[in-house]
Design a protein around this motif. Structure first.
Motif, PDB file in Angstrom:
ATOM      1  N   ASP A  96       5.795   3.898  -6.994  1.00 40.93           N
ATOM      2  CA  ASP A  96       5.758   4.205  -5.563  1.00 40.93           C
ATOM      3  C   ASP A  96       7.081   3.817  -4.914  1.00 40.93           C
ATOM      4  O   ASP A  96       7.163   2.867  -4.128  1.00 40.93           O
ATOM      5  N   LYS A  98       2.978   7.000 -13.189  1.00 41.19           N
ATOM      6  CA  LYS A  98       2.357   7.737 -12.075  1.00 41.19           C
ATOM      7  C   LYS A  98       3.428   8.093 -11.051  1.00 41.19           C
ATOM      8  O   LYS A  98       4.031   7.218 -10.427  1.00 41.19           O
ATOM      9  N   THR A 108      -9.338   4.734  -0.654  1.00 37.98           N
ATOM     10  CA  THR A 108      -9.749   3.346  -0.371  1.00 37.98           C
ATOM     11  C   THR A 108      -9.510   2.993   1.090  1.00 37.98           C
ATOM     12  O   THR A 108     -10.136   2.083   1.624  1.00 37.98           O
ATOM     13  N   ARG A 163      -4.829  -6.511  -9.911  1.00 33.09           N
ATOM     14  CA  ARG A 163      -4.042  -7.694  -9.564  1.00 33.09           C
ATOM     15  C   ARG A 163      -4.392  -8.839 -10.516  1.00 33.09           C
ATOM     16  O   ARG A 163      -5.505  -8.884 -11.039  1.00 33.09           O
ATOM     17  N   GLY A 214       0.678  -1.043  -9.684  1.00 33.13           N
ATOM     18  CA  GLY A 214       1.894  -0.782  -8.940  1.00 33.13           C
ATOM     19  C   GLY A 214       2.568  -2.063  -8.509  1.00 33.13           C
ATOM     20  O   GLY A 214       3.264  -2.732  -9.290  1.00 33.13           O
ATOM     21  N   ARG A 215       2.335  -2.425  -7.252  1.00 30.46           N
ATOM     22  CA  ARG A 215       3.111  -3.509  -6.656  1.00 30.46           C
ATOM     23  C   ARG A 215       2.995  -4.848  -7.362  1.00 30.46           C
ATOM     24  O   ARG A 215       3.909  -5.679  -7.262  1.00 30.46           O
TER      25      ARG A 215
HETATM   26  O1  C5P Z   1      -1.653  -1.580  -4.949  1.00 35.17           O
HETATM   27  P1  C5P Z   1      -0.803  -0.960  -6.021  1.00 35.17           P
HETATM   28  O2  C5P Z   1       0.648  -0.986  -5.692  1.00 35.17           O
HETATM   29  O3  C5P Z   1      -1.105  -1.448  -7.421  1.00 35.17           O
HETATM   30  O4  C5P Z   1      -1.218   0.565  -5.943  1.00 35.17           O
HETATM   31  C1  C5P Z   1      -1.167   1.408  -7.040  1.00 35.17           C
HETATM   32  C2  C5P Z   1      -1.823   2.717  -6.675  1.00 35.17           C
HETATM   33  O5  C5P Z   1      -3.138   2.463  -6.165  1.00 35.17           O
HETATM   34  C3  C5P Z   1      -1.126   3.479  -5.547  1.00 35.17           C
HETATM   35  O6  C5P Z   1      -0.142   4.342  -6.074  1.00 35.17           O
HETATM   36  C4  C5P Z   1      -2.272   4.261  -4.934  1.00 35.17           C
HETATM   37  O7  C5P Z   1      -2.475   5.479  -5.627  1.00 35.17           O
HETATM   38  C5  C5P Z   1      -3.476   3.397  -5.175  1.00 35.17           C
HETATM   39  N1  C5P Z   1      -3.895   2.651  -3.963  1.00 35.17           N
HETATM   40  C6  C5P Z   1      -5.209   2.673  -3.597  1.00 35.17           C
HETATM   41  N2  C5P Z   1      -5.634   1.992  -2.471  1.00 35.17           N
HETATM   42  C7  C5P Z   1      -4.765   1.253  -1.743  1.00 35.17           C
HETATM   43  C8  C5P Z   1      -3.425   1.186  -2.126  1.00 35.17           C
HETATM   44  C9  C5P Z   1      -3.021   1.891  -3.256  1.00 35.17           C
HETATM   45  O8  C5P Z   1      -6.028   3.312  -4.262  1.00 35.17           O
HETATM   46  N3  C5P Z   1      -5.209   0.598  -0.684  1.00 35.17           N
END
Ligand code: C5P
Length: 219
Positions: free
Chosen positions: A6, A28, A119, A169, A198-199
């Motif tokens: 992302d 992704k 979400t 996480r 991701g993050r």
């Molecule tokens: O939170 P993280 O960075 O791991 O997010 C990975 C993926 O999860 C994002 O690319 C998005 O598709 C999804 N996501 C989600 N709900 C959120 C934030 C991210 O499903 N609140």
């Protein structure tokens, strides 16, 4: 494991992809990176040894979704997301287009993934996930993107459907905007087939060390 790239810059995406290849087999490419770099992002990740998960959540008239999915298949995406909210005809057009695009390019059969509910949609009533799951499975989607909390129901309703789970996480870690974060082990034990991370790793000072810590002890 799927690495959520992302970021809005292909140089940064490539750097993360190189660093994290030992931990992830799927990259992704979401709306942000695809808007910035387009099909080059898909090609770069394939060249880096990843399967590509094109997360552009298609939702349009069936003809447009079908044609776009066909392009995604021809470009070599292994996974493509579509909103189940678009309905059975749209999903079917997307599945058919995606498979045909890959087939015509001589590539292995890819998997269309349906998004049930975002979400961020806190007002979605509980019955929507099973309804949209049914529509997605009937339309031929091979997988579903869902929260870990929904895995049990989805496993019972559609045991052969691939289950893709974001919101991963380490225990006790920063959740960012993920209201339903779970650890990798929790998600896998609940029946996830592909975890999206991701993050938790991409924002770390040392992404490779963060990935090693996150996946330590995960089978
Ligand atoms: O939170 P993280 O960075 O791991 O997010 C990975 C993926 O999860 C994002 O690319 C998005 O598709 C999804 N996501 C989600 N709900 C959120 C934030 C991210 O499903 N609140």
């Amino acid at each position: 494991m799927a690495l959520a790239l992302d970021v809005d810059d292909l140089v940064e995406a490539n750097r993360l992809a190189q660093q994290l290849r030992p931990w992830f087999g799927v990259a992704k490419v979401g709306l942000e990176l695809f808007t910035a770099a387009g099909p080059d992002a898909i090609g770069a990740m394939i060249d880096a040894g990843y399967e590509v998960f094109l997360d552009i959540k298609l939702h349009d008239i069936p003809t447009t979704v079908g044609k776009s999915a066909n392009v995604a298949g021809a470009l070599g995406a292994s996974y493509l997301t579509m909103h189940a909210h678009g309905g059975a005809t749209m999903l079917r057009a997307g599945v058919d287009g995606f498979l045909e695009g890959a087939r015509n390019a001589g590539l292995p059969e890819p998997t269309a993934l349906a998004i049930t509910v975002l979400t961020s949609d806190e007002e979605a009533p509980a019955h929507i996930v099973p309804n949209r799951l049914r529509v997605a499975v009937e339309a031929g989607c091979g997988g579903i993107v869902c929260a870990a909390a929904d895995l049990k129901d989805i496993r019972e309703m559609a045991p052969r459907t691939m289950r893709v789970v974001p919101g991963i996480r380490a225990a006790g870690a920063e959740r960012h905007d993920q209201p339903k974060a779970v650890t990798p082990t929790e998600a896998l034990q609940a029946g996830a087939n592909l975890l999206v991370v991701g993050r938790a790793v991409t924002l770390a000072d040392d992404p490779a060390a963060a990935a090693a810590a996150l996946f330590a002890g995960v089978e």
